[in-house]
Design a protein around this motif. Sequence first.
Motif, PDB file in Angstrom:
ATOM      1  N   UNK A 170      -9.006  17.698  48.961  1.00 54.45           N
ATOM      2  CA  UNK A 170     -10.395  17.182  49.323  1.00 54.45           C
ATOM      3  C   UNK A 170     -10.666  16.957  47.529  1.00 54.45           C
ATOM      4  N   UNK A 171     -10.909  15.764  47.178  1.00 53.87           N
ATOM      5  CA  UNK A 171     -11.553  15.530  46.293  1.00 53.87           C
ATOM      6  C   UNK A 171     -12.952  14.895  46.048  1.00 53.87           C
ATOM      7  N   UNK A 172     -13.946  15.795  45.730  1.00 54.87           N
ATOM      8  CA  UNK A 172     -15.655  16.259  45.862  1.00 54.87           C
ATOM      9  C   UNK A 172     -16.370  14.932  45.453  1.00 54.87           C
ATOM     10  N   UNK A 173     -17.227  14.454  46.379  1.00 52.82           N
ATOM     11  CA  UNK A 173     -17.616  13.087  45.311  1.00 52.82           C
ATOM     12  C   UNK A 173     -18.274  13.931  44.127  1.00 52.82           C
ATOM     13  N   UNK A 174     -18.216  12.454  43.082  1.00 54.12           N
ATOM     14  CA  UNK A 174     -19.213  12.675  41.948  1.00 54.12           C
ATOM     15  C   UNK A 174     -17.831  13.296  40.819  1.00 54.12           C
ATOM     16  N   UNK A 175     -16.686  14.012  41.506  1.00 62.38           N
ATOM     17  CA  UNK A 175     -15.354  13.358  40.322  1.00 62.38           C
ATOM     18  C   UNK A 175     -15.146  13.047  39.867  1.00 62.38           C
ATOM     19  N   UNK A 176     -15.309  12.711  38.552  1.00 66.24           N
ATOM     20  CA  UNK A 176     -15.551  10.733  37.547  1.00 66.24           C
ATOM     21  C   UNK A 176     -13.712  10.868  37.320  1.00 66.24           C
ATOM     22  N   UNK A 177     -13.824  11.682  36.307  1.00 68.46           N
ATOM     23  CA  UNK A 177     -11.989  11.504  35.513  1.00 68.46           C
ATOM     24  C   UNK A 177     -11.593  12.700  35.293  1.00 68.46           C
ATOM     25  N   UNK A 178     -10.308  12.785  35.064  1.00 64.92           N
ATOM     26  CA  UNK A 178      -9.780  14.000  34.845  1.00 64.92           C
ATOM     27  C   UNK A 178      -8.642  13.927  33.818  1.00 64.92           C
ATOM     28  N   UNK A 179      -8.984  14.281  32.726  1.00 62.24           N
ATOM     29  CA  UNK A 179      -8.416  14.759  31.437  1.00 62.24           C
ATOM     30  C   UNK A 179      -6.479  14.066  31.876  1.00 62.24           C
ATOM     31  N   UNK A 180      -6.431  13.864  30.376  1.00 64.63           N
ATOM     32  CA  UNK A 180      -4.492  13.306  31.003  1.00 64.63           C
ATOM     33  C   UNK A 180      -3.985  14.448  31.189  1.00 64.63           C
ATOM     34  N   UNK A 206       6.515  15.011  32.238  1.00 59.49           N
ATOM     35  CA  UNK A 206       6.502  15.937  31.217  1.00 59.49           C
ATOM     36  C   UNK A 206       5.682  14.764  30.460  1.00 59.49           C
ATOM     37  N   UNK A 207       5.437  14.632  29.027  1.00 57.70           N
ATOM     38  CA  UNK A 207       4.469  14.164  28.245  1.00 57.70           C
ATOM     39  C   UNK A 207       3.678  13.794  28.793  1.00 57.70           C
ATOM     40  N   UNK A 208       2.673  12.773  28.167  1.00 53.96           N
ATOM     41  CA  UNK A 208       1.307  12.733  27.834  1.00 53.96           C
ATOM     42  C   UNK A 208       0.540  12.469  28.971  1.00 53.96           C
ATOM     43  N   UNK A 209       0.880  12.106  29.876  1.00 51.70           N
ATOM     44  CA  UNK A 209       0.357  12.029  31.341  1.00 51.70           C
ATOM     45  C   UNK A 209      -0.240  11.020  31.950  1.00 51.70           C
ATOM     46  N   UNK A 210      -0.839  11.069  32.241  1.00 52.97           N
ATOM     47  CA  UNK A 210      -2.053  10.034  33.135  1.00 52.97           C
ATOM     48  C   UNK A 210      -3.165  10.006  33.188  1.00 52.97           C
ATOM     49  N   UNK A 211      -4.368   9.298  33.259  1.00 49.59           N
ATOM     50  CA  UNK A 211      -5.654   9.688  33.820  1.00 49.59           C
ATOM     51  C   UNK A 211      -6.115   9.062  34.823  1.00 49.59           C
ATOM     52  N   UNK A 212      -6.562  10.277  35.500  1.00 46.78           N
ATOM     53  CA  UNK A 212      -7.381   9.079  37.210  1.00 46.78           C
ATOM     54  C   UNK A 212      -8.835   9.531  36.950  1.00 46.78           C
ATOM     55  N   UNK A 213      -9.824   8.157  36.918  1.00 55.09           N
ATOM     56  CA  UNK A 213     -11.054   7.811  36.932  1.00 55.09           C
ATOM     57  C   UNK A 213     -10.984   7.692  38.769  1.00 55.09           C
TER      58      UNK A 213
END
Length: 128
Positions: A50-60, A100-107
């Motif tokens: 469950x991702x709470x409201x307001x969590x905007x961006x997760x870093x790489x 592995x590697x740089x990964x991805x961003x999640x907004x």
Amino acid sequence: MKCLRIYATPDGESHFGEVEIPTQKVSVHPDAAPFDVTASYPASRVRFSHIPAGMRQVEWHTVPDRVLTVRLDGSVEYETSDGEVRTVGAGEFVLIEDTHGKGHLSRHSPDAQTVLWISLLSGLDEPL
């Protein structure tokens, strides 16, 4: 059936791709019309988050193992290290394989979200 995929190349860069998941027509009951069904795939665990409201961006970030995510509500915008961006909404699924590697961003969308995480032993490469 097509599945969006996030994967990493040997140099650590992440990219989007597509996986074609083969289906066949199956009737689950003698009186039912057949519909498309995939093979079964081995999984090691299933989790809900469950991702709470307001969590905007997760870093790489990367994922610890191959995971098929199924978004039950809300939406997320993924960005790969090559700069490509895709939005995934409720009812859509993504195979995430950049372990592995740089990964991805999640907004994440501003609303709360529920996501089903299915850890796949061999991705969608080897059905049972």
